[in-house]
Design an enzyme around this catalytic site. Structure first.
Site, PDB file in Angstrom:
ATOM      1  CD  GLN A 255     -37.475 -16.784 -10.697  1.00  0.00           C
ATOM      2  OE1 GLN A 255     -37.744 -17.575 -11.578  1.00  0.00           O
ATOM      3  NE2 GLN A 255     -38.401 -16.039 -10.114  1.00  0.00           N
ATOM      4  CD  GLU A 322     -38.526 -17.542 -16.697  1.00  0.00           C
ATOM      5  OE1 GLU A 322     -39.767 -17.590 -16.691  1.00  0.00           O
ATOM      6  OE2 GLU A 322     -37.823 -18.237 -15.937  1.00  0.00           O
ATOM      7  CG  ASP A 356     -42.357 -13.815 -10.865  1.00  0.00           C
ATOM      8  OD1 ASP A 356     -42.188 -13.891 -12.087  1.00  0.00           O
ATOM      9  OD2 ASP A 356     -41.723 -14.508 -10.047  1.00  0.00           O
TER      10      ASP A 356
END
Length: 429
Positions: A255, A322, A356
């Protein structure tokens, strides 16, 4: 990466503050962009392409030739990976299709709820520091499954006026035919107001930088819905001695490399473990092509040592990440205690990057603490629920008096009369 040891609750907000977004300055830049696109349409888009993307475009639309040749520019390995991801994402989102709800709430009164696709949707795909073709899957697949009538995809061109072939290939694979070479706030403006080339849409989806985010929020003032408010990407990892430091470090870095304003957080019950993770981060950083970005991001990041699990869980829910990775011994208990997170990744062998790209869940998620009150993108994001009711003569006789009493007490005589006139008609039959 700074280590915090058992911070007091009243310091959490300050210690874990996301990077500050200079909203006023950003809005000063974005507002004129929206105004110019509204006034000048495609002419403004060509001008902004030159100003911000440093390219003189001949056409805003990706050509048929560019679509047809995109496949040739990708390796067979990448195309196969995209297909696997597409299959998983389709399977999980098709499973979200719900049956039509029909309920007779009382004799003669039938209520129904049905899902209907949002007719016109706009997909924003970032293409700056990283061409996010995975986001094409995450937004395009559910839009297609939902049955949206018109789908437009906007993504910024490079300095040669080209779109990354993986973005074009993925869009074509899904069935998206309108791909526009426009990025930034101007793309959001084009989808908000419509231009000669870009259709006006009903809802805008997709992540983006702070200017895109600001433009999306402004778009809501013009009757256009957005998927969610969102900001820079973030992850929080909750780990104990059963976690593997190298795995945790890799997740934090995955990230951190997104952007300099991304934030990563480690929460653990062991300072020794936190130091091992930091050592692993330093080692893995050396091999990252986006090392400089990750280093800047890590300045916003924290390792929090919490001896008390209940306090740790309170901190996580307050932060509302998130992405939340849970790598602890009592994972089931911990998972059941989380109520604020965009998406949760459970166990040592569930990296955040799986979500992702290819596990099947959607990676378009609420950031900046919005996981407290927003969901990530799903099939429902592309649908709206319409309700119906059908009342028979018997039903009106049963329900009518209730409506009359309620309307009369709200002093809305016409509401009451709409029922009374019908009941009187039925008495004469």
């Amino acid at each position: 990466m700074k280590i915090l040891k058992n911070p007091e609750q009243d310091t959490w907000k300050k210690e874990l503050a996301r990077p500050v977004q200079k909203t006023k300055q950003i809005n000063k830049i974005v507002k004129p962009i929206l105004r110019k696109v509204k006034q000048n349409g495609d002419k403004a888009l060509f001008k902004f392409a030159l100003e911000y993307d440093h390219v003189q475009l001949e056409s805003l639309l990706v050509s048929e030739n560019e679509i047809n040749t995109s496949s040739e520019k990708l390796s067979a390995e990448l195309k196969e990976a995209i297909q696997v991801a597409k299959t998983n994402i389709e399977r999980f989102h098709k499973a979200q299709i719900s049956d039509e709800l029909v309920e007779e709430v009382m004799p003669g009164v039938v209520c129904k709820r049905k899902s209907m696709p949002i007719q016109r949707v706009g997909l924003y795909i970032p293409g700056g520091t990283a061409p996010l073709f995975s986001t094409v899957l995450m937004l395009g697949v559910p839009a297609m499954i939902a049955g949206c009538k018109e789908i437009v995809l906007c993504t910024p061109p490079d300095r040669h006026g080209e779109i990354h072939p993986a973005i074009i290939y993925t869009a074509d694979l899904i069935g998206i035919t309108k791909i526009v070479k426009v990025g930034g706030a101007q793309a959001v403006a084009a989808m908000t107001f419509g231009t000669q080339i870009v259709p006006k849409v009903d809802k805008i989806f997709g992540p983006g930088n702070q200017y895109v985010t600001a433009a999306k929020q402004m778009a809501t003032k013009y009757g256009v819905a957005i998927d969610m408010p969102a900001g820079p990407s973030e992850v929080l990892v909750y780990a104990d001695k059963t976690a593997i430091p190298a795995f945790v470090a890799s997740d934090l870095l995955s990230q951190a490399e997104h952007g300099v304003d991304s934030q990563v957080v480690l929460v653990t019950n062991s300072e020794k473990f936190a130091k091992k993770v930091i050592k692993e981060i330093d080692a893995q950083l050396e091999d990252l092509p986006r090392k400089d970005i990750a280093i800047k991001s890590l300045k916003n990041s924290r390792a929090v040592v919490m001896d008390d699990q209940s306090e740790a869980l309170n901190l996580i829910n307050e932060y509302a990440p998130e992405h939340l990775i849970i790598a602890v011994e009592n994972e089931d208990e911990v998972v059941d205690s989380i109520f604020n997170a965009g998406s949760i990744f459970i166990g040592n062998f569930t990296p955040e990057s799986a979500g992702d790209y290819a596990s099947g869940t959607n990676h378009t998620l609420p950031t900046y603490g919005y996981a407290r009150n927003y969901s990530g993108v799903s099939l429902d994001s592309f649908l709206k629920k319409m309700t119906y009711q059908k009342i028979t003569e018997e039903g009106l006789k049963n329900l009518g008096p209730t409506i009359e009493v309620m309307a009369a007490n709200e002093l809305l005589e016409a509401h009451k009369n709409a029922v009374t006139i019908r009941l009187n008609y039925l008495k004469l039959k």
